[in-house]
Write an enzyme that holds these catalytic residues in place. Structure first.
Site, PDB file in Angstrom:
ATOM      1  N   GLY A 174       0.829  -1.209   0.000  1.00 29.57           N
ATOM      2  CA  GLY A 174       0.000   0.000   0.000  1.00 29.57           C
ATOM      3  C   GLY A 174       0.859   1.252   0.000  1.00 29.57           C
ATOM      4  NE  ARG A 188      -1.057  -4.891  -0.385  1.00 25.56           N
ATOM      5  CZ  ARG A 188      -1.919  -3.895  -0.225  1.00 25.56           C
ATOM      6  NH1 ARG A 188      -2.890  -3.712  -1.089  1.00 25.56           N
ATOM      7  NH2 ARG A 188      -1.829  -3.073   0.805  1.00 25.56           N
ATOM      8  CG  ASP A 240       2.897  -7.029   6.874  1.00 27.66           C
ATOM      9  OD1 ASP A 240       2.595  -6.458   5.807  1.00 27.66           O
ATOM     10  OD2 ASP A 240       2.054  -7.501   7.657  1.00 27.66           O
ATOM     11  CB  THR A 277       2.652   0.457   6.111  1.00 23.28           C
ATOM     12  OG1 THR A 277       1.296   0.268   6.568  1.00 23.28           O
ATOM     13  CG2 THR A 277       3.573   0.155   7.283  1.00 23.28           C
ATOM     14  CB  ILE A 278      -1.117   4.741   6.390  1.00 21.97           C
ATOM     15  CG1 ILE A 278      -2.166   3.665   6.105  1.00 21.97           C
ATOM     16  CG2 ILE A 278      -0.767   5.536   5.153  1.00 21.97           C
ATOM     17  CD1 ILE A 278      -3.554   4.226   5.828  1.00 21.97           C
ATOM     18  CG  ASP A 279      -2.095  -0.277   8.328  1.00 19.88           C
ATOM     19  OD1 ASP A 279      -2.814   0.699   8.055  1.00 19.88           O
ATOM     20  OD2 ASP A 279      -2.291  -1.417   7.876  1.00 19.88           O
ATOM     21  CG  ASP A 330       1.212  -2.877  10.349  1.00 18.10           C
ATOM     22  OD1 ASP A 330       2.085  -2.288   9.690  1.00 18.10           O
ATOM     23  OD2 ASP A 330       0.379  -3.645   9.842  1.00 18.10           O
ATOM     24  NE  ARG A 350     -28.392  12.686  11.651  1.00 16.30           N
ATOM     25  CZ  ARG A 350     -28.590  13.184  10.443  1.00 16.30           C
ATOM     26  NH1 ARG A 350     -27.597  13.749   9.786  1.00 16.30           N
ATOM     27  NH2 ARG A 350     -29.769  13.117   9.879  1.00 16.30           N
ATOM     28  N   GLY A 383      -6.534   0.406   9.114  1.00 17.70           N
ATOM     29  CA  GLY A 383      -5.722  -0.339  10.080  1.00 17.70           C
ATOM     30  C   GLY A 383      -6.192  -1.771  10.073  1.00 17.70           C
ATOM     31  NE  ARG A 384      -3.828  -5.423   5.730  1.00 20.48           N
ATOM     32  CZ  ARG A 384      -3.217  -5.195   4.593  1.00 20.48           C
ATOM     33  NH1 ARG A 384      -3.828  -5.463   3.472  1.00 20.48           N
ATOM     34  NH2 ARG A 384      -1.992  -4.711   4.554  1.00 20.48           N
ATOM     35  N   GLY A 397     -11.223  13.762  20.598  1.00 22.24           N
ATOM     36  CA  GLY A 397     -12.088  13.633  21.777  1.00 22.24           C
ATOM     37  C   GLY A 397     -13.232  12.653  21.560  1.00 22.24           C
ATOM     38  CB  ALA A 398     -13.445   9.483  19.672  1.00 17.47           C
ATOM     39  CE  LYS A 403     -19.411  13.439  26.325  1.00 16.59           C
ATOM     40  NZ  LYS A 403     -18.104  13.115  25.904  1.00 16.59           N
ATOM     41  CB  SER A 426     -23.525  14.966  18.855  1.00 17.32           C
ATOM     42  OG  SER A 426     -22.475  15.773  19.328  1.00 17.32           O
TER      43      SER A 426
HETATM   44  O1  F6P Z   1      -1.692  -1.495   4.853  1.00 15.81           O
HETATM   45  C1  F6P Z   1      -2.204  -0.256   4.563  1.00 15.81           C
HETATM   46  C2  F6P Z   1      -3.682  -0.328   4.256  1.00 15.81           C
HETATM   47  O2  F6P Z   1      -4.109   0.972   3.965  1.00 15.81           O
HETATM   48  C3  F6P Z   1      -4.536  -0.955   5.356  1.00 15.81           C
HETATM   49  O3  F6P Z   1      -4.830  -0.070   6.404  1.00 15.81           O
HETATM   50  C4  F6P Z   1      -5.732  -1.387   4.551  1.00 15.81           C
HETATM   51  O4  F6P Z   1      -6.394  -2.452   5.167  1.00 15.81           O
HETATM   52  C5  F6P Z   1      -5.135  -1.817   3.253  1.00 15.81           C
HETATM   53  O5  F6P Z   1      -3.905  -1.134   3.121  1.00 15.81           O
HETATM   54  C6  F6P Z   1      -6.008  -1.568   2.049  1.00 15.81           C
HETATM   55  O6  F6P Z   1      -5.372  -2.086   0.929  1.00 15.81           O
HETATM   56  P1  F6P Z   1      -5.859  -1.829  -0.558  1.00 15.81           P
HETATM   57  O7  F6P Z   1      -5.433  -0.448  -0.948  1.00 15.81           O
HETATM   58  O8  F6P Z   1      -5.174  -2.863  -1.359  1.00 15.81           O
HETATM   59  O9  F6P Z   1      -7.357  -1.931  -0.574  1.00 15.81           O
END
Ligand code: F6P
Length: 323
Positions: free
Chosen positions: A11, A72, A103, A127-129, A131, A164, A172-173, A187-188, A215, A217
């Site tokens: 990704g 990939r 990974d 990776t944005i995750d 992880d 609402r 975040g897989r 502040g969720a 609250k 909302s």
């Molecule tokens: O690993 C980065 C990520 O953005 C995950 O958070 C997400 O599950 C996955 O890639 C989505 O992948 P794709 O772009 O192949 O749908």
């Protein structure tokens, strides 16, 4: 080492361009030839290489995506695919690679180096995750979490206007880093992450006792990999139990993957790209460059991908206190 290649795989993530730029310019600075490979392992197999000059990476540091494109590759999982990749590398005399990815990228790199030990691969975490083990930070994460935060801020405006309850799903897989940080920053009311089991009864009780009384909302952040199934599933369950709530669901999706990298993202990505080339020059291979407490680290690929990274429990506790 005289000839190296660089590619992005898996990704895409904001900051990858800054990292590529650093790899190219560092390689050239130390007198190497640097090749860009398009679409990660696919490009290695299809012989999609381009010799890069300093100018090739001008004006990309501020851009999201990756100018080398990403993919990939199924074919790289096969022996035949990897043999082709090796042939294309050696035909050019390339014996060093900087692989920017997550990974899957590093798992593939390990298999390849076991078969072809004369090729050295050093990784940069992209990776944005966030992880990967062995680094506080992966390229793309800082920008993605800010993108998520800004989007949730917008949702809060409309949630408040209509009294609402929103369930917002972030990426975040397998990891809840984006959910946790963006949830705290906005502040969720509650944050659901894959690293902890979601106690649905506790969520229900919270919504009834806390949200409903205090609250008008609210926002519940759900990481896409949460075992509840995601924001839609969780929202449906809550709606069924509490028909009185006016519920909406937003799935942020790939908006989190794009955009201009933040300042720190560009700086960190540049630093890691530079250090990756230096690591190759120093004879390192099979390691991922990382940053821990702002210091450069080297983590073997199999450790970076296999070790589980815990979310910070004290941050989760903080959500409970502050929401
Ligand atoms: O690993 C980065 C990520 O953005 C995950 O958070 C997400 O599950 C996955 O890639 C989505 O992948 P794709 O772009 O192949 O749908």
């Amino acid at each position: 080492m005289k000839k190296i290649a660089v590619f992005t795989s898996g990704g895409d993530a904001p900051g990858m361009n800054a990292c590529i730029r650093a790899v190219v310019r560092t390689g050239l600075y130390f007198g190497m030839e640097v090749y860009g490979v398009y679409r990660g392992y696919e490009g290695l197999i299809k012989d999609d290489f381009e010799k890069l000059a300093s100018k090739s990476v001008s004006n990309i540091i501020q851009k999201g995506g990756t100018f080398l494109h990403s993919a990939r590759s199924e074919r790289f999982r096969t022996k035949e695919g990897r043999a082709l990749a090796y042939k294309n590398l050696t035909a050019r005399g390339i014996d060093g690679i900087v692989a920017i990815g997550g990974d899957g990228t590093f798992t593939g790199a390990n298999v390849f180096m076991n078969e072809y030990p004369d090729i050295s691969i050093v990784g940069c975490p992209g990776t944005i995750d966030n992880d990967l083990f062995g680094t506080d930070y992966t390229i793309g994460y800082l920008t993605a979490v800010n993108t998520a935060m800004n989007a949730i801020d917008n949702i809060k405006d409309t949630a408040g206007a209509h009294d609402r309850l929103f369930f917002v799903e972030v990426m975040g897989r397998d990891a809840g880093f984006i959910a946790l940080r963006s949830g705290i920053a906005t502040g969720a009311e509650a944050i659901m992450v894959p690293e902890t089991s979601t106690d649905k009864a506790v969520l229900m009780e919270f919504l009834e006792n806390n949200y409903q009384k205090k609250k008008s909302s609210g926002i519940v952040i759900v990481a896409e990999g949460d075992e509840s199934g995601g924001a839609k599933e969780l929202a449906e369950m809550v709606q069924e139990k509490y028909p009185k709530y006016d519920i909406r669901v937003t799935i942020l999706g790939h908006v989190q993957r794009g955009g201009r990298p933040t300042c720190l993202e560009r700086v960190n990505a540049s630093r890691m790209g530079l250090e990756a080339v230096k690591a190759l020059m120093n004879g390192q291979k099979g390691v991922m460059i990382g940053m821990v407490n702002a210091q450069i680290t080297y983590t073997p690929f199999n450790k970076a991908t296999k070790h589980h990274l815990d979310v910070n429990k004290s941050l989760l506790e903080m959500v409970e206190i502050l929401s």
